[in-house]
Design an enzyme around this catalytic site. Structure first.
Site, mmCIF file in Angstrom:
data_model
loop_
_atom_site.group_PDB
_atom_site.id
_atom_site.type_symbol
_atom_site.label_atom_id
_atom_site.label_comp_id
_atom_site.label_asym_id
_atom_site.label_seq_id
_atom_site.Cartn_x
_atom_site.Cartn_y
_atom_site.Cartn_z
ATOM 1 N N ASP A 107 0.862 -1.176 0.000
ATOM 2 C CA ASP A 107 0.000 0.000 0.000
ATOM 3 C C ASP A 107 0.907 1.237 0.000
ATOM 4 O OD1 ASP A 107 -2.340 1.659 0.530
ATOM 5 O OD2 ASP A 107 -1.614 1.767 2.601
ATOM 6 N N PHE A 108 0.352 2.384 -0.348
ATOM 7 C CA PHE A 108 1.171 3.603 -0.434
ATOM 8 C C PHE A 108 0.981 4.505 0.802
ATOM 9 C CE2 PHE A 108 1.915 7.981 -1.882
ATOM 10 C CZ PHE A 108 3.206 7.864 -2.361
ATOM 11 N N ASP A 109 -0.193 5.151 0.893
ATOM 12 C CA ASP A 109 -0.415 6.127 1.974
ATOM 13 C C ASP A 109 -0.514 5.442 3.331
ATOM 14 O OD1 ASP A 109 -1.073 8.890 0.632
ATOM 15 O OD2 ASP A 109 -2.064 7.354 -0.572
ATOM 16 N N ASP A 135 -1.954 -0.333 5.902
ATOM 17 C CA ASP A 135 -2.276 0.282 7.202
ATOM 18 C C ASP A 135 -3.766 0.454 7.445
ATOM 19 O OD1 ASP A 135 -2.395 2.364 5.151
ATOM 20 O OD2 ASP A 135 -2.778 3.709 6.834
#
Ligand SMILES: [Mg+2]
Length: 248
Positions: A20-22, A203
């Site tokens: 995942d990124f953010d 997250d």
């Protein structure tokens, strides 16, 4: 952490590293356009992707063009955007995109969703609507509690009425006209690549869909607090990146 490092070292190859990124590689920002992968992460991802037995993917809720603009990942990286509804590969010449084709019915619903969502956020400070190729997103990160709760409740109701898939993440409600999830997209990519194991880190609640499709030989990592199906946990992007150095 040492258990995680042992698990990473033991992964079967070929390995798909999907992140995942953010909130996972890039610390969360009030202004989403200010998100950046932590500097150590850019370097480690480049080195992970350079390994012949490892493929790299970013799996994000962001629209694909937006993810690509921020990603700072090497050629060959797969980008999965809009929670799985969009996919592309980074090449020297830009993005090699898989085409998303909406039916007439889906396109009509997307237009209605956009108009209705714009109406429901009117007058609410700090709430805004983003239109993606397959979805409408109501963002509430900058709103006060009352406006946020009202906007999210209204967006969920709109999604139940007009959407095919509704995702409620941190300060966002995404209403998609397609059925898509990070889990389905990740499982499809894994099959196409013939990956014998997958490492996935995320997250948010939407990442649970990806944890769900992974099994015993895979490595699942939750970043930060909160209930999770993931088997491992790290406190921050820095810790995740440190663990990924095991691969290089
Ligand atoms: Mg995230």
């Amino acid at each position: 952490m040492s258990e995680l490092i042992t698990a990473i070292a033991a992964t079967a190859r070929p390995l798909l590293v999907a992140l995942d990124f953010d909130g996972t590689l890039a610390p969360l920002q009030d202004d989403p356009s200010a998100s950046r992968i932590i500097p150590a992460g850019v370097d480690v991802l480049a080195r992970v992707a350079a390994r012949p037995d490892v493929s790299l993917a970013l799996v994000s809720g962001r629209a694909l063009h937006d993810l690509h603009a921020l990603a700072e990942v090497p050629e060959g990286t797969f980008l999965i955007g809009s929670h799985g509804a969009e996919r592309a590969r980074v090449t020297r010449f830009g993005l090699d995109r898989d085409v998303v084709q909406l039916t007439d019915d889906e396109a009509d619903r997307l237009a209605s969703l956009g108009a209705r969502a714009a109406g429901l956020v009117r007058g609410k400070d700090g709430v805004w609507v983003e239109t993606k190729p397959t979805a409408v997103v109501v963002h509430t990160r900058l709103a006060q509690d009352e406006d946020r709760q009202e906007a999210e409740a209204a967006a969920l109701a709109l999604g139940a009425e007009l959407g095919s898939g509704v995702l409620h993440g941190k300060d966002v409600v995404e209403i998609s006209v397609l059925h898509a999830s990070k889990g389905e997209a990740l499982a499809a990519l894994r099959d196409e690549l013939g990956a014998r194991s997958v490492l996935f880190a995320g997250d948010d609640t939407t990442d649970e869909r990806a944890f769900e499709v992974l099994g015993d030989g895979d490595v699942t990592i939750k970043v930060g607090p909160g209930d999770s199906l993931a088997r491992h946990r790290v406190g921050s992007a820095d810790e995740l990146v440190e663990a990924l150095t095991t691969l290089v």
